[in-house]
Design a protein around this motif. Structure first.
Motif, PDB file in Angstrom:
ATOM      1  N   CYS A 199       1.192   5.580  -0.503  1.00 38.77           N
ATOM      2  CA  CYS A 199       0.543   6.881  -0.629  1.00 38.77           C
ATOM      3  C   CYS A 199       0.974   7.528  -1.941  1.00 38.77           C
ATOM      4  O   CYS A 199       1.925   7.092  -2.596  1.00 38.77           O
ATOM      5  CB  CYS A 199       0.895   7.770   0.561  1.00 38.77           C
ATOM      6  SG  CYS A 199       2.629   8.258   0.640  1.00 38.77           S
ATOM      7  N   CYS A 242       0.587   3.639   4.552  1.00 43.72           N
ATOM      8  CA  CYS A 242       1.550   3.493   3.458  1.00 43.72           C
ATOM      9  C   CYS A 242       2.727   2.624   3.913  1.00 43.72           C
ATOM     10  O   CYS A 242       3.370   2.909   4.938  1.00 43.72           O
ATOM     11  CB  CYS A 242       2.050   4.865   3.013  1.00 43.72           C
ATOM     12  SG  CYS A 242       3.426   4.811   1.837  1.00 43.72           S
ATOM     13  N   ASP A 264      -4.068   7.850   2.755  1.00 45.31           N
ATOM     14  CA  ASP A 264      -3.748   7.787   4.179  1.00 45.31           C
ATOM     15  C   ASP A 264      -2.290   7.372   4.356  1.00 45.31           C
ATOM     16  O   ASP A 264      -1.935   6.210   4.169  1.00 45.31           O
ATOM     17  CB  ASP A 264      -4.678   6.782   4.860  1.00 45.31           C
ATOM     18  CG  ASP A 264      -4.401   6.677   6.361  1.00 45.31           C
ATOM     19  OD1 ASP A 264      -3.656   7.532   6.884  1.00 45.31           O
ATOM     20  OD2 ASP A 264      -4.937   5.738   6.990  1.00 45.31           O
ATOM     21  N   THR A 278       0.861  -1.174   0.000  1.00 47.02           N
ATOM     22  CA  THR A 278       0.000   0.000   0.000  1.00 47.02           C
ATOM     23  C   THR A 278       0.899   1.225   0.000  1.00 47.02           C
ATOM     24  O   THR A 278       1.791   1.344   0.852  1.00 47.02           O
ATOM     25  CB  THR A 278      -0.907   0.015   1.244  1.00 47.02           C
ATOM     26  OG1 THR A 278      -1.755  -1.138   1.233  1.00 47.02           O
ATOM     27  CG2 THR A 278      -1.776   1.266   1.257  1.00 47.02           C
ATOM     28  N   ARG A 308      -1.693  -1.109  -3.880  1.00 51.50           N
ATOM     29  CA  ARG A 308      -2.944  -0.448  -3.526  1.00 51.50           C
ATOM     30  C   ARG A 308      -2.592   0.984  -3.158  1.00 51.50           C
ATOM     31  O   ARG A 308      -1.731   1.212  -2.302  1.00 51.50           O
ATOM     32  CB  ARG A 308      -3.631  -1.138  -2.351  1.00 51.50           C
ATOM     33  CG  ARG A 308      -5.009  -0.559  -2.043  1.00 51.50           C
ATOM     34  CD  ARG A 308      -5.705  -1.377  -0.975  1.00 51.50           C
ATOM     35  NE  ARG A 308      -5.119  -1.157   0.337  1.00 51.50           N
ATOM     36  CZ  ARG A 308      -5.471  -0.154   1.162  1.00 51.50           C
ATOM     37  NH1 ARG A 308      -6.399   0.721   0.781  1.00 51.50           N
ATOM     38  NH2 ARG A 308      -4.903  -0.043   2.339  1.00 51.50           N
ATOM     39  N   THR A 360      -3.320   4.810  -1.694  1.00 54.95           N
ATOM     40  CA  THR A 360      -4.113   5.347  -0.597  1.00 54.95           C
ATOM     41  C   THR A 360      -3.778   6.816  -0.373  1.00 54.95           C
ATOM     42  O   THR A 360      -2.685   7.277  -0.727  1.00 54.95           O
ATOM     43  CB  THR A 360      -3.839   4.559   0.706  1.00 54.95           C
ATOM     44  OG1 THR A 360      -4.624   5.117   1.773  1.00 54.95           O
ATOM     45  CG2 THR A 360      -2.369   4.631   1.087  1.00 54.95           C
TER      46      THR A 360
END
Length: 569
Positions: free
Chosen positions: A68, A94, A90, A66, A86, A88
């Motif tokens: 940012c 991250c 947030d 994940t 993915r 994000t």
């Protein structure tokens, strides 16, 4: 497959184009190059924090990530092409940000992989070398002159014997005589090493291996374990060149079998380490079918090293290394290790169960702290991590902490950094040590709920809480009131929890590399490490957050020491 939105892709393409244009412009000739040497103005490309986190946290090996928006744009595309990402908004979720902010959860999986893939001290040093090379650290061969090789803002490492390593960064504002924020630990662990002649006669159809305990190995916990083999092999090729190669087998080849309790003498007999803890490595029942069976012929001529080792083992090691002529094996340092992978456990996966936690835990965490440490324009100190071999047997060899490896490295580095503008001598050395601080990092004993009466009240550290300050009234640890105050302040500035351990008066204290190093250099010092259960067992336990909590503390010490030291002046 990696899936991205079209907006992200368009923006990334734009960023990459600009980056490529800047690179092209930097590499093209300028009018300045007609008058001066362009190499004097060359700058190494600056690695972004996001890209740095990829190396520090082994993010390229994760099944999914994940990221940012900011980190996604800063990481080169070739690092993420094969990953499932993915995106994000947030930053707290991250993967890259979590590594650089030393969020403890980010370090659990990489630590377990490190333990599994680097079972010997040779492999551990190789791992650290590869990691540092990926982050732009330069190796300083001990044989070479370091004059003109070091500079403020540089990153370096040096090894000794392939089993000890020192890495350090020089602050951009460093001046000769400034201090060193140093962390010292050990990477050796209890093991069983092959004897110089490890070949043994076949007994009752069993092929056995001659091994000797290193430190307290071959204790009760080594019986009935899946043991493999690995280490260093010295090879001389056809041209006569001699080199060192690392090897490890990925399946168990040895086992020390217990005796069934039915025999009435205990499952481990008398625990004789010479006669009753001899590993079995294979079967040879050929004597049953023929009375004229000869033992397996040695591989190699009489007097050669290969002729002193089990023939099938020589074949296995040679195959792993691609060696066809067994006489090319000049010697080796091989050892047994527990093959069972490190794993998380507990109902909430709050534990790590693994071999070699003592002291890969503090060593790995300290190196992670150095690699993740900040680089600021006003950094005026050297940040250093030293990991030694032979601590478990007294540190008396040249690669041990009682040798001159650490003070010699510091003094040679300071001498090289003096250049022509500062005279190097005892004055500069003394000033450097007087302004320095050592954290002696070694694991300590976590509270064992089944034996709490063995612990001193209010001195029983817990798992997944934080770094533990180790004290001893008889000087087995370096901690005193001044160094306690220093590390308490570091913890305060770094948002770390400080625990404390001291042994009971009716128990025996262990030792660390701290006293021998602080005394020879005269530096202020404290002993601080992470807590673990089952020290000196072949399988031990620590908290699943403890590798990351250690990295957070060690990074905090390296980054905050200069500020804390200034508060005492």
């Amino acid at each position: 497959m990696t899936r991205h939105t079209s907006d992200f892709l368009r923006q990334r393409s734009s960023n990459l184009s600009l980056r490529g244009l800047a690179t092209a412009n930097a590499s093209s000739p300028s009018r300045l190059s007609s008058f001066v040497n362009p190499s004097e103005f060359e700058k190494e490309p600056v690695m972004s924090d996001a890209e740095k986190a990829f190396v520090v946290g082994d993010l390229a090996r994760r099944a999914s990530l994940t990221l940012c928006d900011s980190c996604y744009r800063d990481i080169p595309e070739h690092l993420t092409n094969a990953l499932v990402l993915r995106l994000t908004d947030d930053r707290s979720s991250c993967s890259s940000c979590n590594v650089m902010s030393t969020k403890p959860e980010a370090f659990t999986e990489p630590f377990c992989k490190f333990l599994q893939e680097n079972p010997t001290v040779f492999h551990a040093v190789g791992y650290f070398k590869d990691k540092m090379a990926s982050l732009g650290y330069k190796e300083l061969p001990a044989r070479y002159d370091w004059s003109g090789k070091l500079e403020a803002g540089g990153k370096y490492f040096v090894t000794r014997n392939g089993t000890s390593i020192i890495a350090f960064t020089v602050g951009k504002a460093y001046k000769p005589g400034n201090g060193v924020a140093m962390i010292a630990g050990h990477i050796d662990a209890l093991t069983a090493r092959l004897k110089p002649v490890s070949n043994k006669p076949t007994k009752a159809g069993y092929l056995q291996l001659g091994v000797a305990p290193y430190a307290g190995a071959l204790n009760e916990t080594w019986w009935d374990r899946d043991l493999s083999i690995g280490g260093r092999v010295i090879v001389r090729d056809e041209s006569g060149k001699t080199s060192s190669k690392l090897v490890q087998l990925d399946w168990p080849i040895a086992r020390i079998p217990t005796l069934a309790p039915h025999f009435g003498v205990g499952m481990m007999g008398s625990m004789n380490k010479e006669t009753e803890t001899v590993p079995i490595i294979g079967l040879d029942n050929s004597d049953i079918s023929s009375s004229n069976v000869k033992p397996l012929e040695p591989l190699g001529p009489t007097g050669s090293f290969a002729a002193t080792q089990p023939p099938k083992l020589v074949q296995l090691i040679s195959k792993e290394l691609g060696i066809k002529d067994y006489s090319q094996i000049v010697n080796w340092e091989l050892e047994l290790f527990d093959l069972q992978p490190a794993t998380v456990g507990g109902m909430d996966k709050e534990f790590i169960f693994a071999g070699r936690i003592d002291d890969k835990l503090c060593s790995w965490a300290a190196f992670q702290g150095l690699l993740a440490s900040e680089t600021n324009e006003d950094d005026g100190v050297i940040k250093l991590v030293a990991l030694f071999d032979d601590e478990e047997i007294g540190s008396l060899l040249r690669q041990g902490a009682r040798g001159n490896f650490l003070p010699s490295t510091i003094e040679r580095a300071v001498e090289a950094l003096c250049g022509e503008n500062k005279t190097f001598g005892p004055g500069i050395v003394g000033q450097t040590y007087a302004r320095s601080f050592l954290v002696s990092a070694d694991v300590t004993h976590a509270a064992n709920p089944n034996f709490l009466s063995r612990y001193l009240d209010d001195h029983a550290p817990r798992l997944n809480v934080g770094i533990c300050l180790a004290a001893d009234s008889n000087g087995h640890m370096t901690t005193d009131s001044v160094s306690t105050a220093v590390l308490s302040r570091v913890c305060e500035l770094s948002d770390c929890t400080l625990q404390v351990f001291q042994i009971r008066n009716d128990s025996r204290s262990g030792g660390t590399v701290g006293p021998m190093l602080s005394s020879v250099m005269g530096v202020k010092a404290a002993d601080a490490g992470m807590a673990q259960l089952s020290m000196h067992s072949i399988r031990a336990t620590c908290g699943s957050l403890d590798p990351g909590l250690g990295a957070k503390f060690f990074k905090g010490f390296l980054d905050k020491w200069e500020k804390v030291d200034a508060e005492w002046q």
